[in-house]
Design a protein around this motif. Structure first.
Motif, PDB file in Angstrom:
ATOM      1  N   THR A 117       0.827  -1.205   0.000  1.00  0.00           N
ATOM      2  CA  THR A 117       0.000   0.000   0.000  1.00  0.00           C
ATOM      3  C   THR A 117       0.865   1.260   0.000  1.00  0.00           C
ATOM      4  O   THR A 117       2.061   1.216   0.319  1.00  0.00           O
ATOM      5  CB  THR A 117      -0.904   0.030   1.244  1.00  0.00           C
ATOM      6  N   ASP A 118       0.238   2.385  -0.312  1.00  0.00           N
ATOM      7  CA  ASP A 118       0.930   3.667  -0.221  1.00  0.00           C
ATOM      8  C   ASP A 118       1.419   3.903   1.204  1.00  0.00           C
ATOM      9  O   ASP A 118       2.531   4.392   1.410  1.00  0.00           O
ATOM     10  CB  ASP A 118       0.004   4.809  -0.646  1.00  0.00           C
ATOM     11  N   ALA A 119       0.611   3.560   2.175  1.00  0.00           N
ATOM     12  CA  ALA A 119       0.995   3.761   3.580  1.00  0.00           C
ATOM     13  C   ALA A 119       2.235   2.934   3.924  1.00  0.00           C
ATOM     14  O   ALA A 119       3.137   3.427   4.618  1.00  0.00           O
ATOM     15  CB  ALA A 119      -0.166   3.402   4.504  1.00  0.00           C
ATOM     16  N   GLN A 120       2.299   1.707   3.458  1.00  0.00           N
ATOM     17  CA  GLN A 120       3.473   0.876   3.724  1.00  0.00           C
ATOM     18  C   GLN A 120       4.716   1.473   3.066  1.00  0.00           C
ATOM     19  O   GLN A 120       5.793   1.503   3.663  1.00  0.00           O
ATOM     20  CB  GLN A 120       3.244  -0.552   3.223  1.00  0.00           C
ATOM     21  N   MET A 121       4.555   1.954   1.847  1.00  0.00           N
ATOM     22  CA  MET A 121       5.695   2.565   1.163  1.00  0.00           C
ATOM     23  C   MET A 121       6.124   3.857   1.848  1.00  0.00           C
ATOM     24  O   MET A 121       7.321   4.146   1.930  1.00  0.00           O
ATOM     25  CB  MET A 121       5.350   2.826  -0.299  1.00  0.00           C
ATOM     26  N   ASP A 122       5.174   4.632   2.335  1.00  0.00           N
ATOM     27  CA  ASP A 122       5.507   5.852   3.062  1.00  0.00           C
ATOM     28  C   ASP A 122       6.269   5.531   4.347  1.00  0.00           C
ATOM     29  O   ASP A 122       7.245   6.205   4.687  1.00  0.00           O
ATOM     30  CB  ASP A 122       4.248   6.652   3.389  1.00  0.00           C
ATOM     31  N   THR A 123       5.833   4.492   5.052  1.00  0.00           N
ATOM     32  CA  THR A 123       6.508   4.071   6.282  1.00  0.00           C
ATOM     33  C   THR A 123       7.942   3.649   5.983  1.00  0.00           C
ATOM     34  O   THR A 123       8.877   4.051   6.684  1.00  0.00           O
ATOM     35  CB  THR A 123       5.738   2.912   6.947  1.00  0.00           C
ATOM     36  N   LEU A 124       8.130   2.862   4.942  1.00  0.00           N
ATOM     37  CA  LEU A 124       9.468   2.431   4.546  1.00  0.00           C
ATOM     38  C   LEU A 124      10.333   3.629   4.163  1.00  0.00           C
ATOM     39  O   LEU A 124      11.479   3.746   4.596  1.00  0.00           O
ATOM     40  CB  LEU A 124       9.401   1.444   3.381  1.00  0.00           C
ATOM     41  N   THR A 125       9.787   4.519   3.369  1.00  0.00           N
ATOM     42  CA  THR A 125      10.543   5.691   2.916  1.00  0.00           C
ATOM     43  C   THR A 125      10.982   6.546   4.091  1.00  0.00           C
ATOM     44  O   THR A 125      12.148   6.967   4.167  1.00  0.00           O
ATOM     45  CB  THR A 125       9.707   6.517   1.919  1.00  0.00           C
TER      46      THR A 125
END
Length: 148
Positions: A117-125
């Protein structure tokens, strides 16, 4: 015991797939032969992650692959980044060090999937941005990563 070891090694030491797993893999292959939705979503997720990481100032190798390599450049720091991702953020990423890659090009390889998800990618970033800011390779220092 010796008879079983000698005459039934497949019973003990098999590397074959269970029939249910083989059937599931075959059904998946048949589905993907007729559907491009999963591939399109996968490629979109790869582009989205590369964009996020690049915008965050992280050293992403630009390539045509679904693998998103982020250069760390030092084996100790590479391992420490991946350890901190897991310990502090619950994100599992393996370090890629020599001899898999040449010395000085140690990296992490991210492989986003179609269901990230976008949220998962934001967390990783955000996690990587914080770790990169503390990484000695990012600012030309040597030594351990600074505290987050």
């Amino acid at each position: 015991i010796d008879a079983i070891r000698s005459f039934a090694p497949g019973f003990i030491f098999t590397t074959s797939l269970a029939p249910a797993i083989a059937a599931g893999a075959l059904a998946s292959i048949r589905h993907l032969k007729n559907s491009s939705l999963e591939r399109a979503r996968h490629q979109e997720r790869v582009r989205a992650l590369k964009s996020r990481l690049t915008s965050a100032g992280l050293p992403v190798f630009q390539n045509q692959s679904h693998i998103v390599p982020v250069l760390i450049g030092d084996p100790v720091h590479c391992k420490e980044v991946t350890d901190r991702l897991l310990d502090a953020h619950g994100i599992y990423v393996q370090p890629i060090n020599y001899p898999t890659v040449p010395r000085g090009t140690e990296r992490i390889r991210l492989t986003p999937g179609p269901h990230h998800t976008d949220a998962q990618m934001d967390t990783l970033t955000e996690a990587l941005r914080g770790l990169w800011a503390a990484c000695p390779a990012a600012v030309g220092r040597t030594g351990k990563l600074a505290a987050e």
